[in-house]
Design an enzyme around this catalytic site. Structure first.
Site, short mmCIF file in Angstrom:
data_model
loop_
_atom_site.label_atom_id
_atom_site.label_comp_id
_atom_site.label_asym_id
_atom_site.label_seq_id
_atom_site.Cartn_x
_atom_site.Cartn_y
_atom_site.Cartn_z
N ASP A 14 -71.65 63.92 16.81
CA ASP A 14 -71.58 63.45 16.31
C ASP A 14 -70.69 62.40 14.96
O ASP A 14 -70.39 61.53 15.41
CB ASP A 14 -72.56 62.73 15.40
N GLY A 15 -70.08 63.73 14.76
CA GLY A 15 -69.05 63.57 13.85
C GLY A 15 -67.68 62.77 14.02
O GLY A 15 -67.05 61.94 13.58
#
Length: 246
Positions: free
Chosen positions: A45-46
């Site tokens: 998700d980063g």
């Protein structure tokens, strides 16, 4: 079609990114870091947050520890590149926020707000619609629906399941039983109030510190454009909240 690849910086993921580059060029795609049509995000998700900064539609490939919002498995990369070329996907849009402060502005995917910088409480006033609230505590976060599954959820236990609303999270409020407010998708103005002496607080956006405020300083958090992700598989929004769900 022009592609840009954004990947997590680990040896395993770099190898996967090289595979995507080779497959893409062999299938007639052009690699373009400056003006792509689509961004391929490989990681977790980063990595997705980095890809969103380019303002282009995104294809997500899972290669992170959690990767709740990534839908393509590594073994399916070749098939997905074929489907992308054929237009065989559906479009999922995620509402962004824009945070504006004295240092500039930034689009935000998950949450933005003001948090204490030193081990003492701060006083903040939030103005939105025709309402004004003032709280003392560790700060305030404004979360998008997708952001409500992360940092805010760990504080409030609330999941925002509609796209046209925001969650105002009160972080460790003093003398308040209220932990969050659900409000329509609207502009929210935050002011740091004075406690009679100088203080400094952090401006946060998607988990990063992007500046500081002092008493009397203001920031605004307002609706922005939508991030577009090309989906090839259904994403269960509850997967990150309830990991035991099948």
């Amino acid at each position: 079609m022009k592609l840009k690849i954004v990947s997590k910086e680990t040896p395993q993921v770099r190898s996967m990114a090289d595979k995507v580059r080779d497959l893409a060029t062999s299938m007639g795609y052009t690699l373009d870091d400056h003006n792509p049509d689509v961004v391929i995000a490989i990681g977790g998700d980063g990595t997705l947050l980095r890809a969103i900064d380019f303002g282009k539609p995104i294809v997500t490939i899972r290669a992170g520890r959690r990767s709740f919002l990534m839908d393509v498995e590594p073994y399916n990369i070749e098939n997905v590149l074929k489907r992308l070329k054929e237009g065989d996907y559906y479009v999922q849009e995620y509402p962004l926020l824009k945070i504006t402060h004295q240092h500039g502005e930034k689009d935000v995917f998950n949450e933005a707000g003001i948090l204490y910088d030193e081990p003492e409480s701060i006083i903040l006033t939030a103005n939105f619609l025709e309402t004004s609230i003032t709280i003392e505590g560790d700060g305030l976060l404004i979360s998008t629906p997708q952001g409500s599954t992360g940092w805010s959820l760990s504080i409030t236990g609330v999941y925002l399941a509609v796209m046209n609303a925001l969650e105002i999270t009160l972080v460790s409020p003093i003398l308040s039983a209220v932990k969050s407010l659900i409000v329509p998708r609207t502009q929210i103005n935050l002011i740091m109030e004075s406690k009679g002496y100088d203080q400094k607080a952090r401006i946060v956006a998607d988990g990063n510190v992007i500046g500081h405020v002092r008493p009397g300083d203001r920031i605004s958090i307002s609706p922005s454009k939508n991030a577009i992700i090309y989906r090839f598989h259904k994403i269960d929004p509850m997967r990150g909240i309830m990991p035991w769900r099948k």
